[in-house]
Design a protein around this motif. Structure first.
Motif, mmCIF file in Angstrom:
data_model
loop_
_atom_site.group_PDB
_atom_site.id
_atom_site.type_symbol
_atom_site.label_atom_id
_atom_site.label_comp_id
_atom_site.label_asym_id
_atom_site.label_seq_id
_atom_site.Cartn_x
_atom_site.Cartn_y
_atom_site.Cartn_z
ATOM 1 N N PHE A 14 0.822 -1.207 0.000
ATOM 2 C CA PHE A 14 0.000 0.000 0.000
ATOM 3 C C PHE A 14 0.862 1.266 0.000
ATOM 4 C CE2 PHE A 14 -3.717 -2.506 1.648
ATOM 5 C CZ PHE A 14 -4.533 -2.226 0.570
ATOM 6 N N PHE A 15 1.965 1.236 0.738
ATOM 7 C CA PHE A 15 2.862 2.393 0.773
ATOM 8 C C PHE A 15 3.471 2.657 -0.599
ATOM 9 C CE2 PHE A 15 7.184 4.088 1.265
ATOM 10 C CZ PHE A 15 6.874 5.322 1.828
ATOM 11 N N LEU A 16 3.866 1.596 -1.306
ATOM 12 C CA LEU A 16 4.439 1.777 -2.645
ATOM 13 C C LEU A 16 3.389 2.285 -3.630
ATOM 14 C CD1 LEU A 16 6.804 -1.309 -2.933
ATOM 15 C CD2 LEU A 16 7.454 1.100 -2.909
ATOM 16 N N ILE A 17 2.156 1.824 -3.503
ATOM 17 C CA ILE A 17 1.095 2.323 -4.382
ATOM 18 C C ILE A 17 0.819 3.789 -4.100
ATOM 19 C CG2 ILE A 17 -1.356 2.096 -4.935
ATOM 20 C CD1 ILE A 17 -0.976 -0.949 -4.563
ATOM 21 N N LEU A 56 6.027 -2.745 -8.537
ATOM 22 C CA LEU A 56 6.565 -3.252 -7.270
ATOM 23 C C LEU A 56 5.496 -3.229 -6.171
ATOM 24 C CD1 LEU A 56 10.114 -1.616 -7.203
ATOM 25 C CD2 LEU A 56 9.575 -4.033 -7.447
ATOM 26 N N GLY A 57 4.729 -2.153 -6.120
ATOM 27 C CA GLY A 57 3.682 -2.046 -5.108
ATOM 28 C C GLY A 57 2.601 -3.089 -5.285
ATOM 29 N N LEU A 58 2.125 -3.267 -6.515
ATOM 30 C CA LEU A 58 1.085 -4.261 -6.764
ATOM 31 C C LEU A 58 1.608 -5.672 -6.521
ATOM 32 C CD1 LEU A 58 -0.679 -2.832 -9.933
ATOM 33 C CD2 LEU A 58 -1.562 -2.918 -7.599
ATOM 34 N N GLY A 59 2.838 -5.930 -6.947
ATOM 35 C CA GLY A 59 3.427 -7.247 -6.721
ATOM 36 C C GLY A 59 3.571 -7.563 -5.239
ATOM 37 N N THR A 60 4.057 -6.603 -4.466
ATOM 38 C CA THR A 60 4.210 -6.797 -3.029
ATOM 39 C C THR A 60 2.856 -6.995 -2.359
ATOM 40 O OG1 THR A 60 6.170 -5.386 -3.081
ATOM 41 C CG2 THR A 60 5.214 -5.819 -0.930
#
Length: 78
Positions: A14-17, A56-60
Motif C-alpha cells: 500500500f505504501f508503494l502504491i 513493485l507495489g502491486l506485486g508486493t
C-alpha cells in the motif's frame, strides 16, 4: 528462520502504491501539449519510473495477500 509478517508485506504494498500516486502526479503528470525532445524524454523517464513503482507495489501487495490467505487456510486445516 524467523517468520515474516504478511501484514508488513501488505502495508509495504500500500505504501508503494501511495508513493506511485504521488510520484506520478508530481513528476509524470499530464503530458505536455507540444513538448521539445528534451521535455518528452524527461516525461518518458518519469513515466517509466512511476510504472516500476506501481509494479513493485502491486506485486508486493499481491504476494502479501496470497501469503496471508494461505497462512489462514493452513491454520484452519492444520
Amino acid at each position: 528462520m524467523r517468520k515474516f509478517p504478511t501484514s508488513l508485506l501488505i502495508a509495504i504494498g500500500f505504501f508503494l502504491i501511495l508513493t506511485w500516486l504521488v510520484y506520478a502526479t508530481v513528476f509524470a503528470g499530464i503530458p505536455y501539449p507540444d513538448p521539445t525532445p528534451e521535455m518528452a524524454a524527461n516525461y518518458s523517464f518519469h513515466t517509466r519510473v512511476s510504472n516500476i513503482i506501481l509494479a513493485l507495489g502491486l506485486g508486493t501487495l499481491v504476494v502479501g495477500m496470497i501469503s496471508g490467505v494461505s497462512s489462514l487456510l493452513l491454520k484452519k486445516l492444520g
